[in-house]
Scaffold this motif. Sequence first.
Motif, PDB file in Angstrom:
ATOM      1  N   ARG A 131       0.812  -1.217   0.000  1.00 50.33           N
ATOM      2  CA  ARG A 131       0.000   0.000   0.000  1.00 50.33           C
ATOM      3  C   ARG A 131       0.852   1.278   0.000  1.00 50.33           C
ATOM      4  O   ARG A 131       0.594   2.221  -0.761  1.00 50.33           O
ATOM      5  N   ALA A 132       1.860   1.332   0.847  1.00 50.60           N
ATOM      6  CA  ALA A 132       2.635   2.565   1.019  1.00 50.60           C
ATOM      7  C   ALA A 132       3.337   3.002  -0.258  1.00 50.60           C
ATOM      8  O   ALA A 132       3.441   4.199  -0.544  1.00 50.60           O
ATOM      9  N   ASN A 133       3.815   2.045  -1.039  1.00 51.47           N
ATOM     10  CA  ASN A 133       4.584   2.375  -2.241  1.00 51.47           C
ATOM     11  C   ASN A 133       3.812   2.112  -3.537  1.00 51.47           C
ATOM     12  O   ASN A 133       4.418   2.011  -4.618  1.00 51.47           O
ATOM     13  N   ALA A 134       2.497   2.015  -3.440  1.00 49.72           N
ATOM     14  CA  ALA A 134       1.690   1.726  -4.626  1.00 49.72           C
ATOM     15  C   ALA A 134       1.689   2.908  -5.585  1.00 49.72           C
ATOM     16  O   ALA A 134       1.704   4.072  -5.167  1.00 49.72           O
ATOM     17  N   SER A 135       1.671   2.602  -6.870  1.00 52.20           N
ATOM     18  CA  SER A 135       1.543   3.658  -7.878  1.00 52.20           C
ATOM     19  C   SER A 135       0.138   4.242  -7.797  1.00 52.20           C
ATOM     20  O   SER A 135      -0.763   3.644  -7.186  1.00 52.20           O
ATOM     21  N   ASN A 136      -0.063   5.395  -8.410  1.00 50.90           N
ATOM     22  CA  ASN A 136      -1.401   5.999  -8.396  1.00 50.90           C
ATOM     23  C   ASN A 136      -2.429   5.073  -9.044  1.00 50.90           C
ATOM     24  O   ASN A 136      -3.563   4.962  -8.576  1.00 50.90           O
ATOM     25  N   ALA A 137      -2.028   4.416 -10.126  1.00 42.09           N
ATOM     26  CA  ALA A 137      -2.949   3.501 -10.805  1.00 42.09           C
ATOM     27  C   ALA A 137      -3.321   2.335  -9.889  1.00 42.09           C
ATOM     28  O   ALA A 137      -4.500   1.980  -9.772  1.00 42.09           O
ATOM     29  N   ASP A 138      -2.342   1.742  -9.238  1.00 43.53           N
ATOM     30  CA  ASP A 138      -2.618   0.634  -8.316  1.00 43.53           C
ATOM     31  C   ASP A 138      -3.470   1.106  -7.144  1.00 43.53           C
ATOM     32  O   ASP A 138      -4.361   0.385  -6.668  1.00 43.53           O
ATOM     33  N   ARG A 139      -3.187   2.310  -6.662  1.00 44.82           N
ATOM     34  CA  ARG A 139      -3.921   2.822  -5.505  1.00 44.82           C
ATOM     35  C   ARG A 139      -5.415   2.977  -5.832  1.00 44.82           C
ATOM     36  O   ARG A 139      -6.281   2.594  -5.035  1.00 44.82           O
ATOM     37  N   TRP A 140      -5.702   3.539  -7.011  1.00 44.02           N
ATOM     38  CA  TRP A 140      -7.098   3.818  -7.354  1.00 44.02           C
ATOM     39  C   TRP A 140      -7.818   2.625  -7.971  1.00 44.02           C
ATOM     40  O   TRP A 140      -9.047   2.504  -7.838  1.00 44.02           O
ATOM     41  N   LEU A 141      -7.096   1.739  -8.636  1.00 41.99           N
ATOM     42  CA  LEU A 141      -7.736   0.649  -9.367  1.00 41.99           C
ATOM     43  C   LEU A 141      -7.623  -0.711  -8.683  1.00 41.99           C
ATOM     44  O   LEU A 141      -8.278  -1.664  -9.102  1.00 41.99           O
ATOM     45  N   ILE A 142      -6.812  -0.787  -7.617  1.00 40.45           N
ATOM     46  CA  ILE A 142      -6.703  -2.045  -6.866  1.00 40.45           C
ATOM     47  C   ILE A 142      -7.009  -1.827  -5.389  1.00 40.45           C
ATOM     48  O   ILE A 142      -7.969  -2.376  -4.855  1.00 40.45           O
ATOM     49  N   HIS A 143      -6.229  -0.988  -4.737  1.00 41.63           N
ATOM     50  CA  HIS A 143      -6.379  -0.825  -3.294  1.00 41.63           C
ATOM     51  C   HIS A 143      -7.721  -0.196  -2.906  1.00 41.63           C
ATOM     52  O   HIS A 143      -8.416  -0.712  -2.021  1.00 41.63           O
ATOM     53  N   THR A 144      -8.096   0.902  -3.539  1.00 37.53           N
ATOM     54  CA  THR A 144      -9.334   1.599  -3.163  1.00 37.53           C
ATOM     55  C   THR A 144     -10.583   0.754  -3.393  1.00 37.53           C
ATOM     56  O   THR A 144     -11.453   0.692  -2.508  1.00 37.53           O
ATOM     57  N   PRO A 145     -10.744   0.097  -4.545  1.00 34.31           N
ATOM     58  CA  PRO A 145     -11.943  -0.738  -4.722  1.00 34.31           C
ATOM     59  C   PRO A 145     -12.098  -1.807  -3.645  1.00 34.31           C
ATOM     60  O   PRO A 145     -13.212  -2.052  -3.161  1.00 34.31           O
ATOM     61  N   PHE A 146     -10.998  -2.426  -3.236  1.00 32.80           N
ATOM     62  CA  PHE A 146     -11.106  -3.474  -2.226  1.00 32.80           C
ATOM     63  C   PHE A 146     -11.314  -2.893  -0.825  1.00 32.80           C
ATOM     64  O   PHE A 146     -11.930  -3.538   0.030  1.00 32.80           O
TER      65      PHE A 146
END
Length: 257
Positions: A131-146
């Motif tokens: 989570r801490a080093n996630a790219s913006n794309a990963d943050r919005w398209l993977i981490h946030t949805p879950f």
Amino acid sequence: MNSKVLRFANVAAIISTIIVNALANILPFNGLDTGSISDGFPVRFVPAGYVFSIWGLIYLGLSAFAIYQALPKQANNPAVAKIGWWFVASCAFNCSWLFAWHYLQFPLTIVLIVGLLVSLITIYRRLSSLRANASNADRWLIHTPFSIYLGWATVATIANATIALYDAGWRGGPLSDSVWTVILLVIGVCLAAFITLRQRDVAYDAVLLWAFIGIAVKQAAFPVVMGAAIVAAVAIAVLIVLAVIRKLPTQGRKALA
């Protein structure tokens, strides 16, 4: 594990889940609407009908995840590998739950929604190290949805349990429905506080805030429940502010001081 198979399975899983959810209300299964079943029980830990519109946001986020992880550039994305087959499992639990719910098999719904919750907790924990080093794309398209999905599954599991217990004939023992609802709201705030301290996850907290405001609206005829829901919503709002502040760089925090 074949990454191509997994990525295809993720896409198939979300498409199947959306179709089953749509059919559950279009047909509907067993002649009953999903929301009307919960409305038939006089339990207090149930939000207003508009709150359930969050499913649209959840499925939008999960669809975005499915498309994103299927792109050729994401073939070696460690976040997708961390999730593994747990997303497919969560979709299977989601679809199975709908059939059990519409056919009024409430004990089974508890087993299935706990399975869904465990699947999402597993995904969340596996992603936490990234989570801490996630790219913006990963943050919005993977981490946030879950995060959003887990937040809603938390609320839904509690609500499902109250309905299943009521259907089984339990009326709260020596405590009233209102008192039990207050206790459940406190538990919800404690869970949000735990997530905030560990992950500073605004998306998860925001879902609980949305749900608790909806409970206050739905239970306006019960002052104790409405008041407790409002207090819980305020507490969640404070946690969100704290999470945002903790995410700010050191200079940003000094500017707010």
